[in-house]
Motif scaffolding. Structure first.
Motif, short mmCIF file in Angstrom:
data_model
loop_
_atom_site.label_atom_id
_atom_site.label_comp_id
_atom_site.label_asym_id
_atom_site.label_seq_id
_atom_site.Cartn_x
_atom_site.Cartn_y
_atom_site.Cartn_z
N GLU A 167 0.56 -1.39 0.00
CA GLU A 167 -0.13 0.09 -0.09
C GLU A 167 1.35 1.39 0.19
N HIS A 168 2.00 0.96 0.54
CA HIS A 168 2.80 2.14 0.86
C HIS A 168 3.83 2.25 -0.50
N TRP A 170 1.97 2.23 -3.22
CA TRP A 170 1.07 1.82 -4.66
C TRP A 170 0.97 3.81 -3.98
N ARG A 171 0.48 4.63 -3.07
CA ARG A 171 0.29 5.57 -3.05
C ARG A 171 1.74 6.30 -3.65
N MET A 174 1.54 6.77 -7.16
CA MET A 174 0.12 6.92 -8.31
C MET A 174 0.57 8.12 -8.02
N ARG A 214 -6.66 -3.33 -7.17
CA ARG A 214 -6.13 -2.07 -7.80
C ARG A 214 -6.33 -1.99 -9.33
#
Length: 220
Positions: A167-168, A170-171, A174, A214
């Motif tokens: 998640e980290h 991915w952010r 993005m 995602r």
């Protein structure tokens, strides 16, 4: 879990099976060493059930019979029935055991080494690392807990850490304004958890599952 592509069996296993009065109990130590090497290599260094790291030695792994020796004697030397499992909390209280140590002689509905099962499509992972059976497969859902113990705190916490890390990552990606470049980086990341040579990262299918969810979301 992820699908295991079985390769050719070790020649020592073939020779032993063709000998008279052969069974798993009298398989030589050397043949078991070759078997461990083969299983770990085709499983890309991961336990067949929890996807933690295994190495080809007795201190790191067990040779698992998907169909137990007790109930399926004719399958005890069948290579397609043999998998590499982690130690699974061997010697610890039952509440902390998992994988082959927890399973024992019990039966599983799905075999991760049967490509037709597409085992990775039969499970999902919550953000807290909990593993569930996909859809309404109540029997397999129960087996993940009661037969394999895949939601013991140790495994659930390890999977949660993997999810937090992706998640980290991915952010951060993005924030890249070029969508083509973002897509390339995401696909490359996914590929590292699926393809390539040698060992895969531990709990790799957790990352693949998260990324696929995602990537399946419509862009707005």
């Amino acid at each position: 879990m992820r699908t295991i592509e079985k390769g050719a069996e070790p020649t020592s296993l073939t020779a032993h099976r063709e000998a008279q009065h052969s069974d798993y109990g009298n398989l030589s130590a050397g043949a078991k060493d070759e078997l461990r090497d083969s299983l770990v290599r085709e499983q890309r260094g991961l336990c067949c059930y929890c996807m933690s790291r295994i190495c080809p030695d007795r201190k790191s792994m067990k040779i698992e019979h998907w169909q137990s020796q007790k109930h399926h004697e004719s399958e005890q030397l069948s290579y397609r029935n043999l998998l590499g499992s982690c130690l699974g909390g061997h010697g610890q209280p039952p509440s902390k055991q998992h994988c082959d140590t927890k399973k024992g002689d019990k039966t599983l509905k799905w075999n991760p080494a049967e490509p037709a099962n597409r085992i990775e499509s039969l499970v999902r992972f919550d953000p807290d690392g909990t593993i569930h059976a996909e859809g309404d497969d109540a029997e397999f859902h129960r087996q993940l807990d009661d037969v394999l113990g895949l939601n013991v705190p140790k495994l659930r916490n390890n999977r949660q850490s993997v999810i937090t890390a992706i998640e980290h990552w991915w952010r951060g990606k993005m924030l890249i304004p070029d969508q083509v470049e973002r897509d390339r980086l995401v696909q490359n990341k996914r590929s590292r958890y699926v393809n390539g040579d040698g060992d895969l990262p531990q709990y790799c299918q957790v990352v693949v599952h998260w990324l696929d969810k995602r990537l399946a979301r419509p862009t707005t």
